[in-house]
Design a protein around this motif. Structure first.
Motif, PDB file in Angstrom:
ATOM      1  N   VAL A 185     -44.482  20.606 136.609  1.00 42.30           N
ATOM      2  CA  VAL A 185     -44.616  20.599 135.150  1.00 42.30           C
ATOM      3  C   VAL A 185     -45.071  21.977 134.668  1.00 42.30           C
ATOM      4  CG1 VAL A 185     -45.140  18.138 134.992  1.00 42.30           C
ATOM      5  CG2 VAL A 185     -47.008  19.776 135.286  1.00 42.30           C
ATOM      6  N   ASN A 186     -44.864  22.225 133.383  1.00 41.31           N
ATOM      7  CA  ASN A 186     -45.353  23.451 132.746  1.00 41.31           C
ATOM      8  C   ASN A 186     -46.642  23.146 131.994  1.00 41.31           C
ATOM      9  OD1 ASN A 186     -43.214  25.151 133.574  1.00 41.31           O
ATOM     10  ND2 ASN A 186     -41.924  24.371 131.924  1.00 41.31           N
ATOM     11  N   VAL A 187     -47.669  23.945 132.246  1.00 40.98           N
ATOM     12  CA  VAL A 187     -48.981  23.726 131.648  1.00 40.98           C
ATOM     13  C   VAL A 187     -49.304  24.896 130.712  1.00 40.98           C
ATOM     14  CG1 VAL A 187     -51.447  23.423 132.113  1.00 40.98           C
ATOM     15  CG2 VAL A 187     -49.748  22.455 133.677  1.00 40.98           C
ATOM     16  N   LEU A 222     -46.630  27.630 140.838  1.00 44.50           N
ATOM     17  CA  LEU A 222     -45.271  28.023 141.192  1.00 44.50           C
ATOM     18  C   LEU A 222     -44.858  29.317 140.505  1.00 44.50           C
ATOM     19  CD1 LEU A 222     -43.512  24.533 141.020  1.00 44.50           C
ATOM     20  CD2 LEU A 222     -44.539  25.667 143.004  1.00 44.50           C
ATOM     21  N   THR A 223     -45.496  29.635 139.391  1.00 48.08           N
ATOM     22  CA  THR A 223     -45.237  30.900 138.698  1.00 48.08           C
ATOM     23  C   THR A 223     -45.795  32.059 139.521  1.00 48.08           C
ATOM     24  OG1 THR A 223     -45.374  29.793 136.553  1.00 48.08           O
ATOM     25  CG2 THR A 223     -45.597  32.175 136.546  1.00 48.08           C
ATOM     26  N   ASP A 224     -45.103  33.171 139.522  1.00 48.61           N
ATOM     27  CA  ASP A 224     -45.527  34.366 140.269  1.00 48.61           C
ATOM     28  C   ASP A 224     -46.963  34.739 139.897  1.00 48.61           C
ATOM     29  OD1 ASP A 224     -45.816  36.751 141.576  1.00 48.61           O
ATOM     30  OD2 ASP A 224     -44.138  37.752 140.613  1.00 48.61           O
ATOM     31  N   GLU A 225     -47.807  34.905 140.908  1.00 53.24           N
ATOM     32  CA  GLU A 225     -49.224  35.213 140.694  1.00 53.24           C
ATOM     33  C   GLU A 225     -49.426  36.568 140.017  1.00 53.24           C
ATOM     34  OE1 GLU A 225     -52.068  33.471 141.496  1.00 53.24           O
ATOM     35  OE2 GLU A 225     -50.986  31.708 142.176  1.00 53.24           O
ATOM     36  N   GLU A 264     -45.848  27.222 135.470  1.00 62.48           N
ATOM     37  CA  GLU A 264     -45.308  26.055 136.169  1.00 62.48           C
ATOM     38  C   GLU A 264     -46.193  25.747 137.376  1.00 62.48           C
ATOM     39  OE1 GLU A 264     -41.047  24.359 137.932  1.00 62.48           O
ATOM     40  OE2 GLU A 264     -41.432  26.527 137.837  1.00 62.48           O
ATOM     41  N   VAL A 265     -46.582  24.489 137.498  1.00 62.16           N
ATOM     42  CA  VAL A 265     -47.433  24.066 138.607  1.00 62.16           C
ATOM     43  C   VAL A 265     -46.836  22.812 139.242  1.00 62.16           C
ATOM     44  CG1 VAL A 265     -49.489  25.007 137.497  1.00 62.16           C
ATOM     45  CG2 VAL A 265     -48.916  22.582 137.183  1.00 62.16           C
ATOM     46  N   GLU A 266     -47.356  22.494 140.418  1.00 64.51           N
ATOM     47  CA  GLU A 266     -46.940  21.284 141.131  1.00 64.51           C
ATOM     48  C   GLU A 266     -48.191  20.550 141.589  1.00 64.51           C
ATOM     49  OE1 GLU A 266     -43.689  20.027 144.537  1.00 64.51           O
ATOM     50  OE2 GLU A 266     -44.825  21.883 144.802  1.00 64.51           O
ATOM     51  N   LEU A 315     -54.649  40.709 132.422  1.00 63.74           N
ATOM     52  CA  LEU A 315     -54.974  39.393 132.956  1.00 63.74           C
ATOM     53  C   LEU A 315     -53.708  38.791 133.533  1.00 63.74           C
ATOM     54  CD1 LEU A 315     -57.302  37.203 133.062  1.00 63.74           C
ATOM     55  CD2 LEU A 315     -56.161  36.178 131.089  1.00 63.74           C
ATOM     56  N   ARG A 316     -53.751  38.394 134.792  1.00 63.27           N
ATOM     57  CA  ARG A 316     -52.566  37.878 135.464  1.00 63.27           C
ATOM     58  C   ARG A 316     -52.735  36.403 135.835  1.00 63.27           C
ATOM     59  NH1 ARG A 316     -49.397  42.232 136.473  1.00 63.27           N
ATOM     60  NH2 ARG A 316     -50.437  44.270 136.482  1.00 63.27           N
ATOM     61  N   VAL A 317     -51.656  35.813 136.305  1.00 62.83           N
ATOM     62  CA  VAL A 317     -51.691  34.398 136.699  1.00 62.83           C
ATOM     63  C   VAL A 317     -52.733  34.175 137.789  1.00 62.83           C
ATOM     64  CG1 VAL A 317     -50.338  32.534 137.765  1.00 62.83           C
ATOM     65  CG2 VAL A 317     -49.301  33.990 136.027  1.00 62.83           C
ATOM     66  N   SER A 318     -52.885  35.143 138.664  1.00 67.16           N
ATOM     67  CA  SER A 318     -53.870  35.022 139.740  1.00 67.16           C
ATOM     68  C   SER A 318     -55.305  34.937 139.214  1.00 67.16           C
ATOM     69  CB  SER A 318     -53.749  36.207 140.699  1.00 67.16           C
ATOM     70  OG  SER A 318     -53.928  37.439 140.005  1.00 67.16           O
TER      71      SER A 318
END
Length: 242
Positions: A109-111, A176-179, A137-139, A162-165
């Motif tokens: 899903v997308n959060v 699932l999205t690139d960190e 996107e996460v699982e 600020l990044r996904v990581s």
């Protein structure tokens, strides 16, 4: 952090699959056409109450909400909204797609990402906070779907990203999205350059030079035009000889 698992109940009734006229009659009766599928079962056309659907879509968890689908006739299962259509002018719901959910199977899903705090680059350096990525996107299992992810931007200054990581992670949620994907940063305020009267006048006076080829052409034409009258006396002399 709130999760997408809620105690909402969506009542549904089976319907006959048909054309646009049948769908129109369903809407005239105060319901909207829908279809439910998944969990190894055949897809089933149904009708639902648009007010209940709107309440779910407008909740904190939005379309990621896991609710109980109560189908008249005995079937009851966990489900979520995977697609919906609005009427473009009046904004009324026209149709929705539902998916049966197995609570022991992971979902993708997308959060949404919510920025929290005031960036230092905005507070002390006069910059502007720009959000580049608004969801990831996460699982995870249905019960562990986060309603949103908080992104703390208070330490953001010029040059920092600020990044996904940097988002809050959990062992129950797989990203699932690139960190390395950027989420937000501080940019400078773009100054609008106002043209002064002197600048406008200077630009207006700057007439581009004529290409050299054109100059040569004009010069040759003028020379030919100047030489043309000299031919008339020669013709006159010939007439006198005759």
């Amino acid at each position: 952090m709130a999760t997408a698992l809620e105690t909402n109940i969506l009542e549904a009734n089976p319907r006959e699959a048909g054309n646009k006229n049948m769908a129109r009659r369903v809407r005239q009766g105060g319901k909207i056409p829908a279809v439910v599928y998944g969990a190894g079962k055949d897809s089933l056309p149904i009708t639902v109450d648009p007010r209940q659907v709107t309440r779910i879509l407008n909740s904190e968890t939005g379309h990621n909400t896991i609710f109980d689908l109560n189908l008249s006739g005995g079937e009851r299962s966990k489900a979520m909204i995977v697609d919906w259509q609005y009427e473009p002018i009046k904004g009324k719901l026209l149709h929705i797609d539902l998916k049966r959910i197995a609570m022991d199977k992971a979902l993708k899903v997308n959060v949404p990402i919510l920025l929290k705090g005031e960036a230092a680059g905005v507070k002390t350096e006069g910059g502007i906070l720009e959000q580049i990525l608004r969801e990831v996107e996460v699982e995870c299992l249905p019960a562990d779907i986060p309603s949103h992810l908080d992104a703390d931007v208070s330490e953001l200054t010029f040059g920092k990203v600020l990044r996904v990581s940097d988002l809050p992670h959990s062992e129950k949620v797989k990203f699932l999205t690139d960190e390395n994907q950027p989420v937000a940063h501080v940019t400078s305020v773009k100054e609008e350059v106002v043209a002064t009267p002197e600048t406008v006048a200077a630009e207006a006076g700057a007439v581009p030079a004529e290409p050299e080829v054109i100059k040569k052409g004009k010069q040759e034409t003028e020379e030919e035009g100047a030489a043309a009258p000299a031919e008339k006396p020669e013709k006159a002399e010939k007439k006198e000889k005759k």
